[in-house]
Write a protein that holds these residues in place. Structure first.
Motif, short mmCIF file in Angstrom:
data_model
loop_
_atom_site.label_atom_id
_atom_site.label_comp_id
_atom_site.label_asym_id
_atom_site.label_seq_id
_atom_site.Cartn_x
_atom_site.Cartn_y
_atom_site.Cartn_z
N LYS A 66 48.90 41.63 47.48
CA LYS A 66 47.92 42.17 46.54
C LYS A 66 47.49 41.11 45.54
O LYS A 66 46.31 40.99 45.21
CB LYS A 66 48.52 43.38 45.81
CG LYS A 66 47.57 44.04 44.85
CD LYS A 66 48.19 45.23 44.17
CE LYS A 66 47.22 45.80 43.15
NZ LYS A 66 47.82 46.84 42.34
N SER A 70 43.71 39.62 45.05
CA SER A 70 43.09 39.65 43.73
C SER A 70 42.58 38.26 43.35
O SER A 70 41.49 38.13 42.78
CB SER A 70 44.09 40.16 42.70
OG SER A 70 43.52 40.15 41.42
N GLN A 74 38.69 37.34 42.47
CA GLN A 74 38.32 36.72 41.21
C GLN A 74 37.60 35.40 41.43
O GLN A 74 36.62 35.09 40.74
CB GLN A 74 39.57 36.50 40.35
CG GLN A 74 40.16 37.77 39.81
CD GLN A 74 41.50 37.55 39.13
OE1 GLN A 74 41.97 36.43 39.00
NE2 GLN A 74 42.12 38.64 38.70
#
Length: 94
Positions: A66, A70, A74
């Protein structure tokens, strides 16, 4: 246009599609790019990249995976905002 998405992934565009490419090194040490997929929308390209990262990731726990996903999200968002700002079209808030 060519945009670097990650350390080895690039996206190129034309009037009809987005092309996801990956930079690789030959046995001689020369860099070259291979096509990983063709996508009709940028969202589909991002989903394709994330799916490839999941399948190729050696992570064996969900929390680390995860976090990696992420970081990818980003990075892509930051790069897209930079491209938009360079074009003078940014309506985003910082």
């Amino acid at each position: 246009m060519e945009i670097k998405l990650t350390g080895k992934h690039y996206v190129t565009t034309d009037n009809h599609q987005y092309v996801l490419r990956e930079e690789r090194k030959s046995e001689k040490g020369d860099l070259y790019k291979v096509v990983l997929g063709y996508y009709g929308t940028f969202n589909h390209l991002v989903r394709g990249l994330i799916e490839k990262e999941i399948k190729n990731d050696s992570t064996n726990d969900l929390i680390t995976l995860k976090k990696r996903l992420s970081e990818i999200e980003q990075n892509i968002t930051r790069l897209l905002n930079e491209v938009i700002e360079k074009r003078g079209e940014c309506t985003c808030q910082k």
